[in-house]
Design a protein around this motif. Structure first.
Motif, PDB file in Angstrom:
ATOM      1  N   GLU A  73       0.692  -1.163   0.073  1.00  5.31           N
ATOM      2  CA  GLU A  73       0.157  -0.043   0.011  1.00  5.31           C
ATOM      3  C   GLU A  73       0.657   1.313  -0.030  1.00  5.31           C
ATOM      4  OE1 GLU A  73      -3.273   0.282  -0.553  1.00  5.31           O
ATOM      5  OE2 GLU A  73      -3.151  -2.007  -0.480  1.00  5.31           O
ATOM      6  N   GLY A  74       2.015   1.158  -0.272  1.00  7.00           N
ATOM      7  CA  GLY A  74       2.981   2.196  -0.188  1.00  7.00           C
ATOM      8  C   GLY A  74       3.635   2.773   0.912  1.00  7.00           C
ATOM      9  N   ASP A  75       3.216   1.960   2.040  1.00  9.57           N
ATOM     10  CA  ASP A  75       4.102   2.344   3.224  1.00  9.57           C
ATOM     11  C   ASP A  75       5.292   1.597   3.479  1.00  9.57           C
ATOM     12  OD1 ASP A  75       1.836   3.903   4.535  1.00  9.57           O
ATOM     13  OD2 ASP A  75       0.478   2.095   4.314  1.00  9.57           O
ATOM     14  N   ARG A  76       6.155   2.142   4.297  1.00 10.09           N
ATOM     15  CA  ARG A  76       7.401   1.290   4.808  1.00 10.09           C
ATOM     16  C   ARG A  76       6.874   0.110   5.703  1.00 10.09           C
ATOM     17  NH1 ARG A  76      11.895   1.042   2.334  1.00 10.09           N
ATOM     18  NH2 ARG A  76      13.786   0.467   3.768  1.00 10.09           N
ATOM     19  N   VAL A  77       7.473  -0.877   5.234  1.00 10.46           N
ATOM     20  CA  VAL A  77       7.201  -1.982   6.024  1.00 10.46           C
ATOM     21  C   VAL A  77       8.393  -2.955   6.410  1.00 10.46           C
ATOM     22  CG1 VAL A  77       4.753  -2.445   5.085  1.00 10.46           C
ATOM     23  CG2 VAL A  77       6.401  -3.650   4.056  1.00 10.46           C
ATOM     24  N   ALA A  78       8.321  -3.872   7.283  1.00 10.12           N
ATOM     25  CA  ALA A  78       9.291  -5.057   7.690  1.00 10.12           C
ATOM     26  C   ALA A  78       8.711  -6.173   7.132  1.00 10.12           C
ATOM     27  CB  ALA A  78       9.335  -5.092   9.074  1.00 10.12           C
ATOM     28  N   ARG A  79       9.415  -6.834   6.068  1.00  9.74           N
ATOM     29  CA  ARG A  79       8.808  -8.143   5.782  1.00  9.74           C
ATOM     30  C   ARG A  79       9.176  -9.493   6.762  1.00  9.74           C
ATOM     31  NH1 ARG A  79      12.229  -7.400   0.054  1.00  9.74           N
ATOM     32  NH2 ARG A  79      10.711  -5.800  -0.857  1.00  9.74           N
ATOM     33  N   LEU A  80       8.311 -10.189   6.918  1.00  8.33           N
ATOM     34  CA  LEU A  80       8.345 -11.078   7.749  1.00  8.33           C
ATOM     35  C   LEU A  80       7.836 -12.543   7.527  1.00  8.33           C
ATOM     36  CD1 LEU A  80       6.567  -9.153  10.812  1.00  8.33           C
ATOM     37  CD2 LEU A  80       8.775  -9.975  10.641  1.00  8.33           C
ATOM     38  N   GLU A  81       8.681 -13.381   7.770  1.00 10.38           N
ATOM     39  CA  GLU A  81       8.457 -14.912   7.308  1.00 10.38           C
ATOM     40  C   GLU A  81       8.171 -16.151   8.574  1.00 10.38           C
ATOM     41  OE1 GLU A  81      10.179 -15.520   3.141  1.00 10.38           O
ATOM     42  OE2 GLU A  81      11.079 -16.429   4.662  1.00 10.38           O
ATOM     43  N   LEU A  82       7.345 -16.859   8.624  1.00 14.53           N
ATOM     44  CA  LEU A  82       7.382 -17.742   9.594  1.00 14.53           C
ATOM     45  C   LEU A  82       7.295 -19.129   8.931  1.00 14.53           C
ATOM     46  CD1 LEU A  82       6.563 -18.563  12.669  1.00 14.53           C
ATOM     47  CD2 LEU A  82       4.210 -18.284  11.869  1.00 14.53           C
ATOM     48  N   ALA A  83       8.058 -20.168   9.429  1.00 15.34           N
ATOM     49  CA  ALA A  83       8.087 -21.432   8.844  1.00 15.34           C
ATOM     50  C   ALA A  83       6.529 -21.988   9.102  1.00 15.34           C
ATOM     51  CB  ALA A  83       9.123 -22.181   9.384  1.00 15.34           C
ATOM     52  N   ALA A  84       6.101 -22.773   8.235  1.00 19.03           N
ATOM     53  CA  ALA A  84       4.928 -23.583   8.161  1.00 19.03           C
ATOM     54  C   ALA A  84       5.019 -24.925   9.284  1.00 19.03           C
ATOM     55  CB  ALA A  84       4.340 -24.043   7.043  1.00 19.03           C
ATOM     56  N   GLU A  85       4.420 -25.196  10.163  1.00 19.20           N
ATOM     57  CA  GLU A  85       4.738 -26.405  11.029  1.00 19.20           C
ATOM     58  C   GLU A  85       3.364 -26.991  11.482  1.00 19.20           C
ATOM     59  OE1 GLU A  85       6.476 -27.080  15.370  1.00 19.20           O
ATOM     60  OE2 GLU A  85       7.160 -25.356  14.386  1.00 19.20           O
ATOM     61  N   ARG A  86       3.058 -28.089  11.311  1.00 20.40           N
ATOM     62  CA  ARG A  86       1.779 -28.985  11.500  1.00 20.40           C
ATOM     63  C   ARG A  86       2.038 -28.916  13.201  1.00 20.40           C
ATOM     64  NH1 ARG A  86      -3.122 -29.738  11.465  1.00 20.40           N
ATOM     65  NH2 ARG A  86      -3.987 -31.880  10.835  1.00 20.40           N
ATOM     66  N   ARG A  87       1.001 -28.392  13.828  1.00 20.46           N
ATOM     67  CA  ARG A  87       1.027 -28.372  15.282  1.00 20.46           C
ATOM     68  C   ARG A  87      -0.266 -29.314  15.620  1.00 20.46           C
ATOM     69  NH1 ARG A  87       4.319 -24.207  16.992  1.00 20.46           N
ATOM     70  NH2 ARG A  87       5.014 -22.973  14.958  1.00 20.46           N
ATOM     71  N   PHE A  88      -0.124 -30.595  16.200  1.00 22.69           N
ATOM     72  CA  PHE A  88      -1.035 -31.556  16.366  1.00 22.69           C
ATOM     73  C   PHE A  88      -1.569 -31.408  17.551  1.00 22.69           C
ATOM     74  CE2 PHE A  88       1.746 -33.535  13.025  1.00 22.69           C
ATOM     75  CZ  PHE A  88       0.746 -33.875  12.136  1.00 22.69           C
TER      76      PHE A  88
END
Length: 190
Positions: free
Chosen positions: A152-167
């Motif tokens: 949207e044109g704003d300054r952002v931090a890019r974040l990632e999270l590993a997918a993990e099945r959480r039984f």
């Protein structure tokens, strides 16, 4: 018990838009960044958008827009993208922790390797209050993948999270979220 579910009714969408407005007001009163160019409440009201909410005993605690593989301009592998994430003002980090657990599990169930999102920042990631927020998020398992201009044109931090099945997570957080489709390029998010 908590539940993350798709918001279907006009009333649910209005409740999410009101939550976003409350959060943006709360941020503004504390001189914290809010989206400068996007009308986020309108995005939640748009019937073409498929938002989801985190509920506790029927009370909306957070809302977001889950998307599958949007064109972010960063990150190369497929992902679940959480756009426009907003929580009720003055809530503990527990809500963010619940969203983190749910998103990681949900992405794994969709056979996606990652969850991505963008967090607003003002100038640099090292400056407060962005640095404090990013420290809390990295403590929850998120990885900071740099900063840029967001969707949207704003300054952002890019974040990632590993997918993990959480039984067993469904004993804490029920899930009845639609399976996100590939997002159109013009969908707004934070």
């Amino acid at each position: 018990m908590y539940q993350v579910r798709t918001l279907h009714t006009v009333a649910e969408r209005e409740e999410a838009a009101a939550l976003v407005q409350d959060r943006q007001r709360w941020l503004t009163m504390r001189s914290l960044p809010v989206p400068a160019q996007a009308d986020i409440p309108a995005i939640f009201r748009d019937p073409q958008t498929r938002p989801a909410g985190l509920f506790e005993d029927g009370k909306l605690l957070a809302c977001m827009i889950p998307e599958r593989d949007p064109d972010l301009g960063w990150g190369e592998s497929p992902c679940l993208f959480l756009g426009c994430v907003h929580t009720l003002p003055d809530q503990p980090d527990d809500i963010t922790r619940l969203i983190t657990l749910w998103a990681s599990d949900f992405a794994a169930r969709l056979d996606l390797p990652l969850v991505r999102t963008e967090a607003l920042g003002r100038h640099t990631l090292e400056a407060e209050p962005a640095a404090a927020l990013l420290r809390r998020l990295t403590d929850m398992g998120w990885y900071v993948r740099g900063s840029s201009t967001g969707r949207e044109g704003d300054r952002v931090a890019r974040l990632e999270l590993a997918a993990e099945r959480r039984f067993g997570l469904n004993a804490l957080i029920g899930c009845s979220v639609h399976e996100p489709q590939a997002a159109p390029d013009d969908r707004g998010s934070m």
